[in-house]
Design a protein around this motif. Structure first.
Motif, mmCIF file in Angstrom:
data_model
loop_
_atom_site.group_PDB
_atom_site.id
_atom_site.type_symbol
_atom_site.label_atom_id
_atom_site.label_comp_id
_atom_site.label_asym_id
_atom_site.label_seq_id
_atom_site.Cartn_x
_atom_site.Cartn_y
_atom_site.Cartn_z
ATOM 1 N N TYR A 15 0.809 -1.212 0.000
ATOM 2 C CA TYR A 15 0.000 0.000 0.000
ATOM 3 C C TYR A 15 0.849 1.272 0.000
ATOM 4 O O TYR A 15 1.941 1.313 0.581
ATOM 5 C CB TYR A 15 -0.877 0.041 1.248
ATOM 6 C CG TYR A 15 -2.239 -0.583 1.123
ATOM 7 C CD1 TYR A 15 -3.022 -0.408 -0.006
ATOM 8 C CD2 TYR A 15 -2.766 -1.322 2.182
ATOM 9 C CE1 TYR A 15 -4.292 -0.979 -0.093
ATOM 10 C CE2 TYR A 15 -4.035 -1.889 2.103
ATOM 11 C CZ TYR A 15 -4.789 -1.708 0.965
ATOM 12 O OH TYR A 15 -6.049 -2.258 0.881
ATOM 13 N N ASN A 16 0.295 2.322 -0.592
ATOM 14 C CA ASN A 16 0.746 3.693 -0.390
ATOM 15 C C ASN A 16 -0.019 4.183 0.846
ATOM 16 O O ASN A 16 -1.207 4.496 0.776
ATOM 17 C CB ASN A 16 0.406 4.537 -1.626
ATOM 18 C CG ASN A 16 0.917 5.954 -1.520
ATOM 19 O OD1 ASN A 16 1.058 6.502 -0.436
ATOM 20 N ND2 ASN A 16 1.185 6.569 -2.661
ATOM 21 N N LEU A 17 0.647 4.231 1.984
ATOM 22 C CA LEU A 17 -0.051 4.391 3.263
ATOM 23 C C LEU A 17 -0.822 5.706 3.426
ATOM 24 O O LEU A 17 -1.909 5.694 4.011
ATOM 25 C CB LEU A 17 0.927 4.208 4.423
ATOM 26 C CG LEU A 17 1.535 2.797 4.523
ATOM 27 C CD1 LEU A 17 2.426 2.706 5.756
ATOM 28 C CD2 LEU A 17 0.456 1.729 4.564
ATOM 29 N N PRO A 18 -0.334 6.848 2.932
ATOM 30 C CA PRO A 18 -1.143 8.068 3.080
ATOM 31 C C PRO A 18 -2.491 7.985 2.369
ATOM 32 O O PRO A 18 -3.418 8.733 2.702
ATOM 33 C CB PRO A 18 -0.248 9.148 2.447
ATOM 34 C CG PRO A 18 1.140 8.642 2.659
ATOM 35 C CD PRO A 18 1.025 7.159 2.448
ATOM 36 N N ILE A 19 -2.611 7.086 1.408
ATOM 37 C CA ILE A 19 -3.897 6.853 0.754
ATOM 38 C C ILE A 19 -4.656 5.738 1.449
ATOM 39 O O ILE A 19 -5.867 5.834 1.704
ATOM 40 C CB ILE A 19 -3.691 6.505 -0.739
ATOM 41 C CG1 ILE A 19 -3.078 7.697 -1.472
ATOM 42 C CG2 ILE A 19 -5.010 6.081 -1.390
ATOM 43 C CD1 ILE A 19 -2.695 7.402 -2.908
ATOM 44 N N ALA A 20 -3.948 4.665 1.794
ATOM 45 C CA ALA A 20 -4.605 3.464 2.327
ATOM 46 C C ALA A 20 -5.174 3.661 3.729
ATOM 47 O O ALA A 20 -6.289 3.209 4.023
ATOM 48 C CB ALA A 20 -3.628 2.288 2.318
ATOM 49 N N ILE A 21 -4.418 4.301 4.626
ATOM 50 C CA ILE A 21 -4.865 4.399 6.018
ATOM 51 C C ILE A 21 -6.160 5.199 6.149
ATOM 52 O O ILE A 21 -7.094 4.746 6.827
ATOM 53 C CB ILE A 21 -3.732 4.944 6.913
ATOM 54 C CG1 ILE A 21 -2.670 3.846 7.101
ATOM 55 C CG2 ILE A 21 -4.263 5.405 8.264
ATOM 56 C CD1 ILE A 21 -1.453 4.267 7.900
ATOM 57 N N PRO A 22 -6.309 6.370 5.519
ATOM 58 C CA PRO A 22 -7.604 7.063 5.587
ATOM 59 C C PRO A 22 -8.743 6.245 4.972
ATOM 60 O O PRO A 22 -9.869 6.282 5.474
ATOM 61 C CB PRO A 22 -7.353 8.355 4.796
ATOM 62 C CG PRO A 22 -5.887 8.572 4.874
ATOM 63 C CD PRO A 22 -5.288 7.194 4.842
ATOM 64 N N MET A 23 -8.448 5.509 3.884
ATOM 65 C CA MET A 23 -9.467 4.671 3.265
ATOM 66 C C MET A 23 -9.939 3.589 4.231
ATOM 67 O O MET A 23 -11.145 3.356 4.391
ATOM 68 C CB MET A 23 -8.931 4.016 2.000
ATOM 69 C CG MET A 23 -9.899 3.030 1.379
ATOM 70 S SD MET A 23 -9.204 1.664 0.456
ATOM 71 C CE MET A 23 -7.876 1.013 1.340
ATOM 72 N N LEU A 24 -8.991 2.937 4.902
ATOM 73 C CA LEU A 24 -9.348 1.882 5.845
ATOM 74 C C LEU A 24 -10.107 2.458 7.039
ATOM 75 O O LEU A 24 -11.053 1.845 7.541
ATOM 76 C CB LEU A 24 -8.086 1.149 6.307
ATOM 77 C CG LEU A 24 -7.351 0.351 5.221
ATOM 78 C CD1 LEU A 24 -5.996 -0.119 5.731
ATOM 79 C CD2 LEU A 24 -8.184 -0.843 4.767
ATOM 80 N N ALA A 25 -9.708 3.640 7.505
ATOM 81 C CA ALA A 25 -10.424 4.294 8.609
ATOM 82 C C ALA A 25 -11.871 4.574 8.212
ATOM 83 O O ALA A 25 -12.801 4.374 9.013
ATOM 84 C CB ALA A 25 -9.719 5.589 9.007
ATOM 85 N N ASP A 26 -12.086 5.023 6.982
ATOM 86 C CA ASP A 26 -13.449 5.282 6.514
ATOM 87 C C ASP A 26 -14.266 3.991 6.454
ATOM 88 O O ASP A 26 -15.466 3.993 6.771
ATOM 89 C CB ASP A 26 -13.417 5.943 5.133
ATOM 90 C CG ASP A 26 -12.952 7.394 5.186
ATOM 91 O OD1 ASP A 26 -12.967 7.979 6.289
ATOM 92 O OD2 ASP A 26 -12.575 7.932 4.131
ATOM 93 N N LEU A 27 -13.633 2.892 6.073
ATOM 94 C CA LEU A 27 -14.341 1.606 6.041
ATOM 95 C C LEU A 27 -14.781 1.192 7.449
ATOM 96 O O LEU A 27 -15.856 0.614 7.632
ATOM 97 C CB LEU A 27 -13.445 0.519 5.437
ATOM 98 C CG LEU A 27 -13.201 0.591 3.935
ATOM 99 C CD1 LEU A 27 -12.186 -0.470 3.509
ATOM 100 C CD2 LEU A 27 -14.504 0.414 3.151
ATOM 101 N N VAL A 28 -13.950 1.506 8.453
ATOM 102 C CA VAL A 28 -14.329 1.209 9.843
ATOM 103 C C VAL A 28 -15.545 2.045 10.233
ATOM 104 O O VAL A 28 -16.520 1.535 10.806
ATOM 105 C CB VAL A 28 -13.153 1.492 10.802
ATOM 106 C CG1 VAL A 28 -13.595 1.309 12.256
ATOM 107 C CG2 VAL A 28 -11.975 0.569 10.493
ATOM 108 N N VAL A 29 -15.507 3.330 9.936
ATOM 109 C CA VAL A 29 -16.616 4.228 10.274
ATOM 110 C C VAL A 29 -17.906 3.782 9.568
ATOM 111 O O VAL A 29 -19.004 3.848 10.142
ATOM 112 C CB VAL A 29 -16.263 5.683 9.898
ATOM 113 C CG1 VAL A 29 -17.473 6.598 10.073
ATOM 114 C CG2 VAL A 29 -15.095 6.183 10.755
ATOM 115 N N GLU A 30 -17.771 3.284 8.345
ATOM 116 C CA GLU A 30 -18.941 2.841 7.569
ATOM 117 C C GLU A 30 -19.429 1.448 7.976
ATOM 118 O O GLU A 30 -20.456 0.986 7.469
ATOM 119 C CB GLU A 30 -18.580 2.827 6.084
ATOM 120 C CG GLU A 30 -18.309 4.208 5.502
ATOM 121 C CD GLU A 30 -17.614 4.151 4.154
ATOM 122 O OE1 GLU A 30 -17.488 3.026 3.605
ATOM 123 O OE2 GLU A 30 -17.197 5.208 3.652
#
Length: 373
Positions: free
Chosen positions: A321-336
């Motif tokens: 992963y490119n972490l600055p892109i992946a980590i916010p995406m994964l955080a949003d999946l948790v919130v959703e």
């Protein structure tokens, strides 16, 4: 600024976490951020097997080093060259990435050359911890999260949705992106695939969730600790195998009708990897995710079968992963509600109990432990 921290001065070669107490709790001085640096107040950190590898001397870190590489917190101050963050932002700590080397420009910031070259320092080559004797203390992975405050370069502090609890967000700092990414990004599995996950720790169970997200229809989890199977099934596994009681290769072939499309060694053990390869179907892919404890290992693989049945072996580091892109995406999946972290947290301990936490994790009693500074 003073900060309580867990510091490693000497490795414990015999894995005696409770006797040697290798992680020493002490007060350190954390410098104010300058330039591209960000001062983060750590609200929650989490313990990973990589931390144990460091403490037992397998990773060759310079010492003394402030431990921890999974953490989440709040930006407390920023240097005058920081452009991506503001005081008060919620962040997960990722990894060093210069953004300029050939690997970063290829979208492979997880393999950044600056990260590989910065042993014990920030990307800039600086350190920001000072012990009570005036000596500089090193950073672990350019992060150091087992402390009340840490300084990192701005690409390491990755802004996330404030709706995700920080005691869950800390898990996004290593194991989650490694497991989810191995399945959904590095292997890029297709809907309807059959998937086998060897190892039901935090990385493996994240891989299960990655398989669910990508629409796998058979998700088989192999482990030696039966207590983890209930969580695996809740995460979306369709079958579990206790490899202490039955041959996992035979059982996988039976369940899948000949072999799996994708297998993932989340452990990093030579025999487990052999089993992962042996469990493949025609044109299947085995993915090595777990890092072996030694750099050179002997494995026995039928190369003729690999060629004649077009099987593949790939490695996946940090989920590719490119972490600055992946980590916010994964955080949003948790919130959703599409990615679950709460079930992976099996205990929460104060920083003072870090040696006890390492003992518990190495002995298989835990999946992920949250460490509260």
């Amino acid at each position: 600024m003073e900060s309580k921290a867990a510091v490693l001065h000497e490795s414990t070669k015999n894995h005696d976490f409770l006797g040697d107490l290798p992680a020493k709790i002490e007060m350190v001085e954390v410098s104010e951020p300058t330039g591209e640096e960000v001062l983060v107040k750590i609200e929650a950190a989490s313990l990973c097997h990589t931390d144990i590898s460091c403490v037992v001397g397998e990773t060759g870190e310079p010492k003394p080093v402030v431990l921890g590489h999974e953490g989440a917190g709040i930006v407390a101050a920023i240097g005058d060259e920081v452009t991506t963050l503001e005081v008060g932002d919620h962040v997960v700590l990722g990894r060093i990435a210069c953004g300029k080397c050939i690997r970063c420009r290829m979208g492979k910031s997880n393999l950044c050359l600056s990260r590989r070259q910065s042993k014990g320092t920030l990307r800039t080559g600086d350190t920001s911890f000072t012990g009570s004797n005036g000596d500089s203390y090193y950073h672990y992975h350019g992060v150091s999260s087992f402390t009340e405050y840490t300084n990192v370069t701005q690409e390491v502090a990755i802004k996330v949705n404030k709706e995700i609890p920080l005691e869950q967000a800390t898990l996004l700092g290593c194991g989650i992106f490694t497991g989810v990414g191995a399945v959904a990004n590095a292997a890029d599995i297709e809907p309807g695939s059959s998937v086998v996950i060897f190892g039901a720790g935090g990385v493996g169970l994240s891989g299960v969730q990655g398989a669910v997200l990508r629409g796998a229809t058979e998700i088989i989890v192999v482990d030696v600790v039966p207590s983890k199977f209930d969580i695996a099934l809740k995460m979306g596994a369709t079958n579990t195998i206790n490899s202490m009681e039955e041959d996992p290769v035979d059982r996988i072939r039976e369940i899948t009708g000949g072999g799996a499309n994708y297998t993932f060694d989340m452990v990093g053990h030579p025999r487990v990897f052999e089993q992962a390869v042996e469990s493949l179907a025609v044109s299947g892919t085995a993915v090595l995710v777990g890092t072996p404890s030694t750099p050179v290992n002997e494995v026995s693989i039928n190369l003729r079968e690999m060629v004649k049945n077009e099987k593949r072996i790939i490695g996946a580091f940090n989920g590719s992963y490119n972490l600055p892109i992946a980590i916010p995406m994964l955080a949003d999946l948790v919130v959703e509600g599409k990615l679950s972290l709460k079930e992976l947290i099996t205990s929460s301990l104060p920083l003072d109990k870090i040696n006890e936490a390492m003992y518990q994790l190495e002995n298989g009693a835990e999946i992920r432990q949250v460490i509260v500074p």
